[in-house]
Scaffold this active site. Sequence first.
Site, PDB file in Angstrom:
ATOM      1  N   LYS A 196       3.834  11.380 -11.215  1.00 38.78           N
ATOM      2  CA  LYS A 196       2.944  10.599 -12.084  1.00 38.78           C
ATOM      3  C   LYS A 196       3.628   9.260 -12.362  1.00 38.78           C
ATOM      4  CE  LYS A 196       0.256  14.061 -14.588  1.00 38.78           C
ATOM      5  NZ  LYS A 196      -0.017  14.681 -15.900  1.00 38.78           N
ATOM      6  N   GLU A 236      -3.301  17.771 -10.964  1.00 40.50           N
ATOM      7  CA  GLU A 236      -3.796  18.263 -12.254  1.00 40.50           C
ATOM      8  C   GLU A 236      -5.264  18.645 -12.224  1.00 40.50           C
ATOM      9  OE1 GLU A 236      -1.794  16.417 -15.644  1.00 40.50           O
ATOM     10  OE2 GLU A 236      -3.571  16.813 -16.840  1.00 40.50           O
ATOM     11  N   HIS A 283       0.319  13.486 -29.351  1.00 37.18           N
ATOM     12  CA  HIS A 283      -0.126  12.100 -29.117  1.00 37.18           C
ATOM     13  C   HIS A 283      -0.815  11.520 -30.348  1.00 37.18           C
ATOM     14  CE1 HIS A 283      -0.125  12.226 -24.418  1.00 37.18           C
ATOM     15  NE2 HIS A 283       1.038  11.888 -24.921  1.00 37.18           N
ATOM     16  N   HIS A 291       0.927  18.207 -26.365  1.00 38.59           N
ATOM     17  CA  HIS A 291       0.659  16.780 -26.196  1.00 38.59           C
ATOM     18  C   HIS A 291      -0.583  16.283 -26.935  1.00 38.59           C
ATOM     19  CE1 HIS A 291       3.889  17.014 -23.338  1.00 38.59           C
ATOM     20  NE2 HIS A 291       3.762  15.747 -22.995  1.00 38.59           N
ATOM     21  N   ASN A 312       1.069  19.888 -20.485  1.00 33.89           N
ATOM     22  CA  ASN A 312       0.719  19.084 -21.657  1.00 33.89           C
ATOM     23  C   ASN A 312       0.795  19.886 -22.955  1.00 33.89           C
ATOM     24  OD1 ASN A 312       0.206  16.794 -20.080  1.00 33.89           O
ATOM     25  ND2 ASN A 312      -1.854  17.528 -19.622  1.00 33.89           N
ATOM     26  N   ARG A 349       0.820  -1.233   0.000  1.00 31.49           N
ATOM     27  CA  ARG A 349       0.000   0.000   0.000  1.00 31.49           C
ATOM     28  C   ARG A 349       0.843   1.267   0.000  1.00 31.49           C
ATOM     29  NH1 ARG A 349      -3.606  -2.799   3.783  1.00 31.49           N
ATOM     30  NH2 ARG A 349      -5.215  -3.754   2.491  1.00 31.49           N
ATOM     31  N   ARG A 409      -1.641  22.344 -13.787  1.00 36.39           N
ATOM     32  CA  ARG A 409      -0.665  21.321 -14.207  1.00 36.39           C
ATOM     33  C   ARG A 409      -0.893  20.888 -15.657  1.00 36.39           C
ATOM     34  NH1 ARG A 409       1.898  16.194 -10.842  1.00 36.39           N
ATOM     35  NH2 ARG A 409       3.115  15.406 -12.587  1.00 36.39           N
ATOM     36  N   LYS A 458       8.747  23.048 -13.411  1.00 38.58           N
ATOM     37  CA  LYS A 458       7.805  21.960 -13.155  1.00 38.58           C
ATOM     38  C   LYS A 458       7.496  21.856 -11.665  1.00 38.58           C
ATOM     39  CE  LYS A 458       6.343  17.312 -14.016  1.00 38.58           C
ATOM     40  NZ  LYS A 458       6.362  16.142 -14.872  1.00 38.58           N
ATOM     41  N   GLU A 497      11.350  18.858 -24.457  1.00 39.34           N
ATOM     42  CA  GLU A 497      10.616  19.099 -23.200  1.00 39.34           C
ATOM     43  C   GLU A 497      11.209  20.303 -22.453  1.00 39.34           C
ATOM     44  OE1 GLU A 497       7.875  17.584 -22.014  1.00 39.34           O
ATOM     45  OE2 GLU A 497       7.743  15.675 -23.075  1.00 39.34           O
ATOM     46  N   HIS A 549       8.668  10.227 -28.272  1.00 35.65           N
ATOM     47  CA  HIS A 549       7.709  11.077 -27.558  1.00 35.65           C
ATOM     48  C   HIS A 549       8.114  12.566 -27.596  1.00 35.65           C
ATOM     49  CE1 HIS A 549       4.794  12.497 -24.698  1.00 35.65           C
ATOM     50  NE2 HIS A 549       5.750  12.944 -23.912  1.00 35.65           N
TER      51      HIS A 549
END
Length: 386
Positions: A160, A254, A269, A265, A262, A138, A258, A244, A202, A283
């Site tokens: 993330k 987010e 994507h 993105h 993206n 956990r 946040r 960041k 990035e 990416h």
Amino acid sequence: MTNLEFTSSSQQPNAQARDTVRVDLGARSYDILIGADLLRQAGSYIAPLLPRPKTVIVTDTNVAEAHLKTLQSALDGAGIDHASYLVPAGEASKNLSQLEKLCDWLLSQKIEREDCILALGGGVIGDLTGFAASILRRGTRFIQIPTTLLAQVDSSIGGKTAVNASLGKNLIGAFHQPDLVLADMDVLKTLPPRELRAGYAEIVKYGALSDLGFFDWLEANGEKVLALDTQSVAYAVAQSCRAKAAIVARDEREAGERALLNLGHTFGHAFEKITGYGEALLHGEAVAYGMVLAFAFSAHRGECDPQDAQRLRAHLEACGLPASMAQVGNGVFGVDALLDAMGQDKKVKAGKMRFILARALGDTYIADDVSAQALHPFLIAQGAHA
Ligand code: GLY
């Protein structure tokens, strides 16, 4: 929030050998250490965080060849007992079956909640190990030791973690913050130039989204960053981490701001999905071209000066990143396939596509009002076929 030496984002940095950026999240706060030669000295940074002199390293077969011995020797030097687990290199390892094997191995090593698992690698290792740490007993502690430029400036920071599902990338995951991030500039020396450039996209993202001064600096110094001049790359990484960290501290989960991270993105994507998430388009390359489109679309909507869009396109192209549709994959994309892929993005909210658009370089916002009808002629004008 940070104790960087750098005074202004547009000045040539007075970079020291080592800098620290703090991610301020109350009881879950942690440091990002940035500098040269950190891996060789990792034992002295890690030892104070361990409740007992024992840890495990999770890495991949490629990274192991280049860097595992260095980390193992560093741990030996600090008297820390360790074992290592290698996953096959590549995105294909970021799945539930690999996660299960990793969790079984961690349990077989008797890793307890207060122990600290070390994730040595790029985004795949960081995401997979971080997710395993988030569910093991956990929730177990972990440390990110990112070995790609992209992981150093993005995926290792902010908590993330995820594996891919058969229906899409990163769809099974959790927010789980690391206890420390060690970003060693020396490990970047073994990266293929193409991967380095993809990570650089990035870095450009942070300038384009909220810091014109940093973008100015990148235009002047990007070549030195890509040549891995230690001061320049450390400054660029630290500035990115600082940007960041500030956003994550204000909006960890987010709920709002946040999402600006993206930038590029939703467009990117779509191209990654159509080209198969592989070698055809990395990416970071997808993010680069996605940012070009986000700025061009903002100019097309009359919200952003076309000269800003052109400046971004020119800098990315000068750095060897794709800046036109002809430079992406085989250059052939149908407008309907692109729109369909954008509509399936995980950033779709209540059925509406979500884009990060620009008012200017360094000034971006979240747009929920973009329709497929508006995008259709824009994408055709950018080179998609009807
Ligand atoms: N890579 C985007 C984020 O961490 O939110």
